[in-house]
Write a protein that holds these residues in place. Structure first.
Motif, PDB file in Angstrom:
ATOM      1  N   LYS A  76      56.750 -42.645  66.103  1.00 49.49           N
ATOM      2  CA  LYS A  76      58.194 -42.853  66.216  1.00 49.49           C
ATOM      3  C   LYS A  76      58.971 -41.709  65.561  1.00 49.49           C
ATOM      4  O   LYS A  76      60.188 -41.610  65.729  1.00 49.49           O
ATOM      5  N   CYS A  77      58.267 -40.848  64.813  1.00 47.98           N
ATOM      6  CA  CYS A  77      58.886 -39.650  64.232  1.00 47.98           C
ATOM      7  C   CYS A  77      58.658 -38.421  65.109  1.00 47.98           C
ATOM      8  O   CYS A  77      58.969 -37.300  64.699  1.00 47.98           O
ATOM      9  N   GLY A  78      58.077 -38.611  66.291  1.00 44.04           N
ATOM     10  CA  GLY A  78      57.793 -37.488  67.164  1.00 44.04           C
ATOM     11  C   GLY A  78      56.306 -37.181  67.207  1.00 44.04           C
ATOM     12  O   GLY A  78      55.484 -37.886  66.624  1.00 44.04           O
ATOM     13  N   ASN A  79      55.959 -36.109  67.903  1.00 42.49           N
ATOM     14  CA  ASN A  79      54.563 -35.691  68.010  1.00 42.49           C
ATOM     15  C   ASN A  79      54.145 -34.887  66.787  1.00 42.49           C
ATOM     16  O   ASN A  79      54.868 -33.982  66.358  1.00 42.49           O
ATOM     17  N   LEU A  80      52.972 -35.221  66.249  1.00 37.38           N
ATOM     18  CA  LEU A  80      52.465 -34.539  65.063  1.00 37.38           C
ATOM     19  C   LEU A  80      51.029 -34.091  65.300  1.00 37.38           C
ATOM     20  O   LEU A  80      50.281 -34.732  66.033  1.00 37.38           O
ATOM     21  N   HIS A  81      50.660 -32.998  64.658  1.00 38.12           N
ATOM     22  CA  HIS A  81      49.295 -32.490  64.751  1.00 38.12           C
ATOM     23  C   HIS A  81      48.438 -33.074  63.631  1.00 38.12           C
ATOM     24  O   HIS A  81      48.889 -33.199  62.491  1.00 38.12           O
ATOM     25  N   VAL A  82      47.200 -33.413  63.967  1.00 40.66           N
ATOM     26  CA  VAL A  82      46.203 -33.843  62.985  1.00 40.66           C
ATOM     27  C   VAL A  82      45.041 -32.865  63.060  1.00 40.66           C
ATOM     28  O   VAL A  82      44.547 -32.550  64.149  1.00 40.66           O
ATOM     29  N   ILE A  83      44.629 -32.365  61.903  1.00 37.98           N
ATOM     30  CA  ILE A  83      43.567 -31.369  61.826  1.00 37.98           C
ATOM     31  C   ILE A  83      42.387 -31.954  61.077  1.00 37.98           C
ATOM     32  O   ILE A  83      42.552 -32.509  59.974  1.00 37.98           O
TER      33      ILE A  83
END
Length: 280
Positions: free
Chosen positions: A96-103
């Protein structure tokens, strides 16, 4: 329905912050997600579904849905590493905060946050009734900041006071409501150590043992105010809850600008529960 339980931001496979993780979020409606989260009683439970670019993750406290949760995201990928064939080192999650990257970095999981934004500076008077003693370190500002969730960053005089201070949860809830924040993230510098406590009673989380989003704000606060400038911060939390935690925040900076914030740590799969959704 199987719900997995994992700890994120743990230290030596101990402590950390526990979250529930459901790998089949698309099979549940919002009311069922809320009921499961309340039944489990963890600070947050994450519900994972297939998204346009990878995974979609929703987060629920026992009281309501929240747009983002750092430790529940880390816990989600700890579970998926154990239960799904993850074959990439980087994923995109929809929140809900937008698209985020997970590494995925060896034994650790990192998630990208939004660039920090800072808002109001508060006074001692604003927080005077939140604790049972005068705890505030006047050398540093009390600020509201966000890398996805708004938090009040509260500098505390020393480690002894941080450990001993007793929060007034009613007052913290009132302040959180007034300033539209999740809660108060208190910290102190003890030599090279940065030790924290986090209070979010407005969301039915009196105190949390490890908070990813709050420590991202804290790292950005320390950098912005030139209190302690580093590219990697290690935050300690959870000692008062007998759940020692270690949260790592990495900043990518350019002169006086913070270009990127990621938070991560280690974790482990703890247990799993079967919940009959027809009985919710």
């Amino acid at each position: 329905m199987t719900i997995f339980i994992a700890s994120a931001f743990s230290k030596n496979n101990m402590g950390g912050n526990t979250a529930g993780v459901c790998l089949h979020g698309e099979a549940l409606d919002k009311g069922q997600k809320m009921a499961i989260s309340k039944k489990l009683g963890f600070a947050e439970t994450a519900y994972i579904s297939t998204g346009k670019n990878g995974f979609m993750v929703e987060y629920f406290t026992p009281a309501e849905e929240v747009p983002l949760c750092g430790h529940a995201t880390i816990a989600s990928f700890i579970v998926m590493q154990n239960k799904l064939p993850l074959n990439k080192s980087e994923y995109i999650i929809e929140t809900k905060c937008g698209n985020l990257h997970v590494i995925l970095d060896d034994e650790m999981v990192f998630m990208e946050q939004k660039k920090p934004i800072f808002y109001e500076t508060l006074s001692k008077i604003d927080l005077a009734r939140c604790f049972d003693m005068d705890v505030i370190n006047d050398k540093f500002p009390i600020e509201i900041g966000s890398t996805g969730l708004r938090d009040i960053i509260l500098p505390v005089k020393d480690l002894t006071i941080l450990e001993r201070m007793k929060p007034s949860f009613g007052e913290i809830s009132a302040i959180s409501r007034k300033f539209n924040t999740v809660g108060i993230h208190a910290f102190t510098l003890d030599g090279e150590r940065i030790v924290c406590r986090n209070f979010a009673p407005l969301y039915d989380v009196p105190e949390e043992s490890a908070t990813g989003t709050s420590n991202c704000v804290l790292a950005s606060y320390l950098w912005k105010n030139n209190i302690l400038r580093k590219n990697e911060y290690i935050f300690e939390q959870g000692y008062t809850l007998n759940s020692p935690s270690e949260i790592i925040v990495r900043l990518t900076t350019n002169h006086d600008n913070i270009d990127k914030v990621v938070v991560g740590g280690k974790g482990y799969l703890m247990d799993e529960k079967t919940i009959n959704i027809d009985e919710l």
